[in-house]
Design a protein around this motif. Structure first.
Motif, PDB file in Angstrom:
ATOM      1  N   ILE A   1       4.767  10.023  -7.210  1.00  0.00           N
ATOM      2  CA  ILE A   1       5.685  10.066  -8.503  1.00  0.00           C
ATOM      3  C   ILE A   1       4.818  10.550  -9.580  1.00  0.00           C
ATOM      4  CG2 ILE A   1       7.304   8.814  -9.753  1.00  0.00           C
ATOM      5  CD1 ILE A   1       8.227   7.604  -7.318  1.00  0.00           C
ATOM      6  N   GLY A   2       3.770   9.891  -9.896  1.00  0.00           N
ATOM      7  CA  GLY A   2       2.999  10.232 -11.054  1.00  0.00           C
ATOM      8  C   GLY A   2       2.401  11.414 -11.013  1.00  0.00           C
ATOM      9  N   ARG A   3       2.071  12.226 -10.088  1.00  0.00           N
ATOM     10  CA  ARG A   3       1.707  13.282  -9.938  1.00  0.00           C
ATOM     11  C   ARG A   3       2.571  14.649  -9.858  1.00  0.00           C
ATOM     12  NH1 ARG A   3      -3.534  15.794  -8.613  1.00  0.00           N
ATOM     13  NH2 ARG A   3      -4.158  13.951  -8.780  1.00  0.00           N
ATOM     14  N   ARG A   4       3.643  14.291  -8.961  1.00  0.00           N
ATOM     15  CA  ARG A   4       4.544  15.118  -8.737  1.00  0.00           C
ATOM     16  C   ARG A   4       6.103  14.968  -9.509  1.00  0.00           C
ATOM     17  NH1 ARG A   4       1.305  19.225  -6.925  1.00  0.00           N
ATOM     18  NH2 ARG A   4       0.045  18.233  -5.260  1.00  0.00           N
ATOM     19  N   GLY A   5       6.345  13.868  -9.944  1.00  0.00           N
ATOM     20  CA  GLY A   5       7.529  13.539 -10.459  1.00  0.00           C
ATOM     21  C   GLY A   5       8.432  12.830  -9.399  1.00  0.00           C
ATOM     22  N   LEU A   6       9.365  12.537 -10.086  1.00  0.00           N
ATOM     23  CA  LEU A   6      10.547  11.680  -9.344  1.00  0.00           C
ATOM     24  C   LEU A   6      11.334  12.664  -8.265  1.00  0.00           C
ATOM     25  CD1 LEU A   6      11.547   8.688  -8.938  1.00  0.00           C
ATOM     26  CD2 LEU A   6      13.316   9.241 -10.569  1.00  0.00           C
ATOM     27  N   PRO A   7      11.576  12.299  -7.184  1.00  0.00           N
ATOM     28  CA  PRO A   7      12.172  13.230  -6.230  1.00  0.00           C
ATOM     29  C   PRO A   7      13.679  12.985  -6.307  1.00  0.00           C
ATOM     30  CG  PRO A   7      11.064  11.453  -5.098  1.00  0.00           C
ATOM     31  CD  PRO A   7      10.523  11.409  -6.216  1.00  0.00           C
ATOM     32  N   CYS A   8      14.665  13.807  -5.939  1.00  0.00           N
ATOM     33  CA  CYS A   8      16.006  13.602  -6.120  1.00  0.00           C
ATOM     34  C   CYS A   8      16.310  12.775  -4.876  1.00  0.00           C
ATOM     35  CB  CYS A   8      16.508  14.958  -6.394  1.00  0.00           C
ATOM     36  SG  CYS A   8      16.391  16.107  -7.555  1.00  0.00           S
ATOM     37  N   GLU A   9      15.838  13.194  -3.696  1.00  0.00           N
ATOM     38  CA  GLU A   9      16.224  12.561  -2.278  1.00  0.00           C
ATOM     39  C   GLU A   9      14.886  12.062  -1.696  1.00  0.00           C
ATOM     40  OE1 GLU A   9      19.152  14.600   0.166  1.00  0.00           O
ATOM     41  OE2 GLU A   9      19.950  15.409  -1.607  1.00  0.00           O
ATOM     42  N   VAL A  10      15.034  10.993  -0.892  1.00  0.00           N
ATOM     43  CA  VAL A  10      14.035  10.526  -0.197  1.00  0.00           C
ATOM     44  C   VAL A  10      14.206  10.274   1.284  1.00  0.00           C
ATOM     45  CG1 VAL A  10      12.196   8.880   0.105  1.00  0.00           C
ATOM     46  CG2 VAL A  10      12.646   9.702  -2.095  1.00  0.00           C
TER      47      VAL A  10
ATOM     48  N   ASP B   1       0.997  -1.371   0.016  1.00  0.00           N
ATOM     49  CA  ASP B   1      -0.037  -0.151  -0.025  1.00  0.00           C
ATOM     50  C   ASP B   1       1.037   1.179  -0.027  1.00  0.00           C
ATOM     51  OD1 ASP B   1      -2.362  -1.360  -0.174  1.00  0.00           O
ATOM     52  OD2 ASP B   1      -2.814  -1.166   1.996  1.00  0.00           O
ATOM     53  N   PHE B   2       1.975   1.024   0.766  1.00  0.00           N
ATOM     54  CA  PHE B   2       2.803   2.528   0.689  1.00  0.00           C
ATOM     55  C   PHE B   2       3.319   2.753  -0.627  1.00  0.00           C
ATOM     56  CE2 PHE B   2       6.901   4.316   0.730  1.00  0.00           C
ATOM     57  CZ  PHE B   2       6.762   5.431   0.973  1.00  0.00           C
ATOM     58  N   LEU B   3       3.884   1.361  -1.247  1.00  0.00           N
ATOM     59  CA  LEU B   3       4.284   1.586  -2.631  1.00  0.00           C
ATOM     60  C   LEU B   3       3.419   2.110  -3.653  1.00  0.00           C
ATOM     61  CD1 LEU B   3       6.902  -1.405  -2.803  1.00  0.00           C
ATOM     62  CD2 LEU B   3       7.563   0.828  -2.470  1.00  0.00           C
ATOM     63  N   ALA B   4       2.238   1.669  -3.352  1.00  0.00           N
ATOM     64  CA  ALA B   4       1.305   2.288  -4.481  1.00  0.00           C
ATOM     65  C   ALA B   4       0.939   3.797  -4.152  1.00  0.00           C
ATOM     66  CB  ALA B   4       0.050   1.576  -4.109  1.00  0.00           C
ATOM     67  N   ALA B   5       0.972   4.209  -2.809  1.00  0.00           N
ATOM     68  CA  ALA B   5       0.783   5.539  -2.507  1.00  0.00           C
ATOM     69  C   ALA B   5       2.027   6.534  -3.142  1.00  0.00           C
ATOM     70  CB  ALA B   5       0.757   5.799  -1.034  1.00  0.00           C
TER      71      ALA B   5
END
Length: 69
Positions: free
Chosen positions: A48-57, A39-43
Motif C-alpha cells: 500500500i505504501g508503494r502502490r497506493g490503497l486498492p479499491c478491491e482486494v 508478516d502478511f499485514l507488514a507485506a
C-alpha cells in the motif's frame, strides 16, 4: 594434504506474497519470512505504501487471513 574448512551456511525459508492488478496486469512481489498474519499485514502495508490503497482486494482465504479479523 590440508583439510579444507567450509563455511557453514544457514538456510532460511522465505515466501513470496504476490499482489496482482487485474485491470493493468501489474504484478507486485513482496518477500515474507513466514506465513503469519503479522508478516502478511507488514507485506500488505509495504504494498500500500508503494502502490497506493486498492479499491478491491480478493484473497485465497488462507489461514493467515483469519487472524486479522
Amino acid at each position: 594434504m590440508r583439510e579444507l574448512k567450509l563455511r557453514k551456511f544457514q538456510n532460511y525459508d522465505v515466501y513470496i506474497a504476490a499482489f496482482v492488478c487485474f485491470s493493468i496486469k501489474a504484478v507486485h512481489l513482496e518477500v515474507v519470512s513466514e506465513l503469519s498474519t503479522d508478516d502478511f499485514l507488514a507485506a500488505f502495508g509495504r504494498f500500500i505504501g508503494r502502490r497506493g490503497l486498492p479499491c478491491e482486494v480478493y484473497s485465497d482465504c488462507g489461514m493467515n487471513f483469519i487472524g486479522a479479523d
